[in-house]
Design a protein around this motif. Structure first.
Motif, mmCIF file in Angstrom:
data_model
loop_
_atom_site.group_PDB
_atom_site.id
_atom_site.type_symbol
_atom_site.label_atom_id
_atom_site.label_comp_id
_atom_site.label_asym_id
_atom_site.label_seq_id
_atom_site.Cartn_x
_atom_site.Cartn_y
_atom_site.Cartn_z
ATOM 1 N N ILE A 217 0.880 -1.171 0.000
ATOM 2 C CA ILE A 217 0.000 0.000 0.000
ATOM 3 C C ILE A 217 0.916 1.219 0.000
ATOM 4 N N ILE A 218 0.810 2.044 -1.040
ATOM 5 C CA ILE A 218 1.712 3.186 -1.225
ATOM 6 C C ILE A 218 1.017 4.466 -0.777
ATOM 7 N N LEU A 219 1.706 5.242 0.054
ATOM 8 C CA LEU A 219 1.173 6.494 0.579
ATOM 9 C C LEU A 219 1.609 7.669 -0.301
ATOM 10 N N LEU A 220 0.619 8.427 -0.797
ATOM 11 C CA LEU A 220 0.843 9.598 -1.632
ATOM 12 C C LEU A 220 -0.145 10.690 -1.224
ATOM 13 N N HIS A 221 0.081 11.910 -1.727
ATOM 14 C CA HIS A 221 -0.809 13.031 -1.410
ATOM 15 C C HIS A 221 -1.125 13.792 -2.699
ATOM 16 N N ASP A 222 -2.410 13.795 -3.083
ATOM 17 C CA ASP A 222 -2.766 14.430 -4.343
ATOM 18 C C ASP A 222 -2.886 15.938 -4.244
ATOM 19 N N ILE A 223 -2.575 16.521 -3.090
ATOM 20 C CA ILE A 223 -2.595 17.980 -2.952
ATOM 21 C C ILE A 223 -1.283 18.607 -3.439
ATOM 22 N N HIS A 224 -0.282 17.787 -3.758
ATOM 23 C CA HIS A 224 1.021 18.299 -4.193
ATOM 24 C C HIS A 224 1.189 18.130 -5.703
ATOM 25 N N ARG A 225 1.525 19.213 -6.382
ATOM 26 C CA ARG A 225 1.752 19.151 -7.829
ATOM 27 C C ARG A 225 2.845 18.140 -8.172
ATOM 28 N N SER A 226 3.918 18.147 -7.389
ATOM 29 C CA SER A 226 5.048 17.258 -7.678
ATOM 30 C C SER A 226 4.647 15.785 -7.592
ATOM 31 N N THR A 227 3.716 15.460 -6.711
ATOM 32 C CA THR A 227 3.248 14.076 -6.602
ATOM 33 C C THR A 227 2.473 13.672 -7.849
ATOM 34 N N VAL A 228 1.563 14.547 -8.286
ATOM 35 C CA VAL A 228 0.797 14.247 -9.492
ATOM 36 C C VAL A 228 1.728 14.170 -10.704
ATOM 37 N N ASP A 229 2.734 15.039 -10.754
ATOM 38 C CA ASP A 229 3.707 14.986 -11.843
ATOM 39 C C ASP A 229 4.465 13.660 -11.857
ATOM 40 N N ALA A 230 4.602 13.028 -10.692
ATOM 41 C CA ALA A 230 5.360 11.777 -10.578
ATOM 42 C C ALA A 230 4.570 10.560 -11.041
ATOM 43 N N VAL A 231 3.263 10.686 -11.157
ATOM 44 C CA VAL A 231 2.411 9.524 -11.414
ATOM 45 C C VAL A 231 2.737 8.795 -12.716
ATOM 46 N N PRO A 232 2.918 9.474 -13.868
ATOM 47 C CA PRO A 232 3.234 8.724 -15.092
ATOM 48 C C PRO A 232 4.488 7.863 -14.959
ATOM 49 N N GLU A 233 5.562 8.432 -14.409
ATOM 50 C CA GLU A 233 6.792 7.649 -14.229
ATOM 51 C C GLU A 233 6.564 6.511 -13.244
ATOM 52 N N MET A 234 5.811 6.772 -12.194
ATOM 53 C CA MET A 234 5.501 5.760 -11.191
ATOM 54 C C MET A 234 4.763 4.575 -11.825
ATOM 55 N N LEU A 235 3.743 4.880 -12.630
ATOM 56 C CA LEU A 235 2.974 3.823 -13.281
ATOM 57 C C LEU A 235 3.832 3.057 -14.285
ATOM 58 N N ASP A 236 4.684 3.767 -15.008
ATOM 59 C CA ASP A 236 5.564 3.092 -15.972
ATOM 60 C C ASP A 236 6.520 2.141 -15.261
ATOM 61 N N THR A 237 7.120 2.614 -14.167
ATOM 62 C CA THR A 237 8.096 1.798 -13.443
ATOM 63 C C THR A 237 7.451 0.534 -12.886
ATOM 64 N N LEU A 238 6.331 0.695 -12.207
ATOM 65 C CA LEU A 238 5.655 -0.460 -11.616
ATOM 66 C C LEU A 238 5.036 -1.350 -12.691
ATOM 67 N N GLY A 239 4.553 -0.726 -13.776
ATOM 68 C CA GLY A 239 3.978 -1.508 -14.864
ATOM 69 C C GLY A 239 5.005 -2.411 -15.520
ATOM 70 N N ARG A 240 6.232 -1.899 -15.714
ATOM 71 C CA ARG A 240 7.291 -2.721 -16.306
ATOM 72 C C ARG A 240 7.644 -3.912 -15.417
ATOM 73 N N LYS A 241 7.404 -3.766 -14.123
ATOM 74 C CA LYS A 241 7.678 -4.858 -13.183
ATOM 75 C C LYS A 241 6.522 -5.845 -13.082
ATOM 76 N N GLY A 242 5.473 -5.592 -13.857
ATOM 77 C CA GLY A 242 4.361 -6.529 -13.896
ATOM 78 C C GLY A 242 3.311 -6.346 -12.826
ATOM 79 N N TYR A 243 3.225 -5.139 -12.254
ATOM 80 C CA TYR A 243 2.250 -4.912 -11.186
ATOM 81 C C TYR A 243 0.853 -4.612 -11.752
ATOM 82 N N THR A 244 -0.152 -5.052 -10.998
ATOM 83 C CA THR A 244 -1.544 -4.720 -11.260
ATOM 84 C C THR A 244 -1.977 -3.691 -10.231
ATOM 85 N N PHE A 245 -2.562 -2.590 -10.683
ATOM 86 C CA PHE A 245 -2.979 -1.508 -9.783
ATOM 87 C C PHE A 245 -4.422 -1.741 -9.332
#
Length: 265
Positions: A217-245
């Motif tokens: 379970i990953i803790l994030l905060h959607d009130i921060h622009r930098s966190t939302v900016d990180a989401v595409p890279e985050m999804l790509d990284t975990l997706g390449r590892k075969g994770y299901t969200f």
């Protein structure tokens, strides 16, 4: 009754209740929780939501996370000015997450458009208190109000009864557990902390999220622009590892038990 007539019947019922129930007296303000702000509820939206809830909410997706590499993204403290953009990102990739909302933030979002979209997009929504205090430092009455006020505004806007919560700062004790049990809420913690509230660098946030293990379970905060900016890279990284969200409830294959604390699968 014909299927098409059911929403009309529900609308009529909502109208009758609205006209027949006298207005509640305004509650006195307290230092912890202010009086409830007025919330405009569209009866058509509410009727449609009530119809959809007959089939259950959130919409069921079946994952065997005992066999799949599942990970739950969770976003705290919103909805905020960046939440809508985040929802766009998740929608494009058909990713579902869990949003732990703060009642005051829901009230500040005029019309409740963001919280309604969270529900309509199929995400899970959870209670993160009304004003984000450490619940362990409150009186029993103040603790109850923090949870109930948020529950009421979310249910009025969306028709959804929340089943999960996250105590602000992760601060909990036996009294908090007992109250969440009475409110029908499971306590959802985390085992991957991106520290995005402290380090506002998207690449750092994405790298920390990428360290997740199956069942995290990953803790994030959607009130921060930098966190939302990180989401595409985050999804790509975990997706390449075969994770299901998945959402928190999907991670466990059921709605977590009220009062119980969960950190990972």
């Amino acid at each position: 009754m014909r299927v098409w007539a059911l929403p009309l019947a529900l609308l009529a019922l909502v109208g009758c209740v609205t006209q027949s129930v006298p207005r509640r007296q305004q509650q006195s303000k307290t230092p912890v929780v202010p009086a409830r702000p007025p919330v405009a509820v569209d009866p058509v939206v509410l009727a449609k939501k009530l119809v959809s809830m007959q089939a259950g909410w959130p919409r069921s997706r079946k994952f065997d996370c005992a066999r799949l590499k599942c990970v739950a993204l969770t976003f705290d403290d919103g909805p905020g000015e960046h939440t809508w953009r985040l929802l766009d990102m998740l929608s494009v990739r058909d990713v579902k997450a869990t949003f732990f909302v703060v009642g005051q933030m829901v009230a500040a979002d005029k019309g409740g458009h963001t919280v309604r979209r969270i529900v309509d997009d199929g995400h899970e929504i959870g209670n993160h208190s009304w004003s984000h205090p450490a619940l362990t430092g409150l009186s029993h009455e103040a603790l109850r109000r923090e949870l109930e006020h948020t529950e009421e505004i979310v249910q009025r806007l969306t028709g959804v009864r929340m089943r999960v919560m996250r105590p602000p700062y992760g601060a909990t004790n036996e009294e908090v557990a007992a109250e969440t049990r009475r409110e029908g809420l499971a306590q959802i913690m985390w085992n991957v902390d991106t520290m995005d509230w402290r380090d506002r660098v998207s690449s750092v946030v994405a790298r920390r999220a990428g360290s997740a293990k199956p069942g995290s379970i990953i803790l994030l905060h959607d009130i921060h622009r930098s966190t939302v900016d990180a989401v595409p890279e985050m999804l790509d990284t975990l997706g390449r590892k075969g994770y299901t969200f998945v959402t928190v409830s999907e991670l466990y294959g059921r709605t977590p038990s009220p009062g119980r604390m969960y950190m990972a699968r």
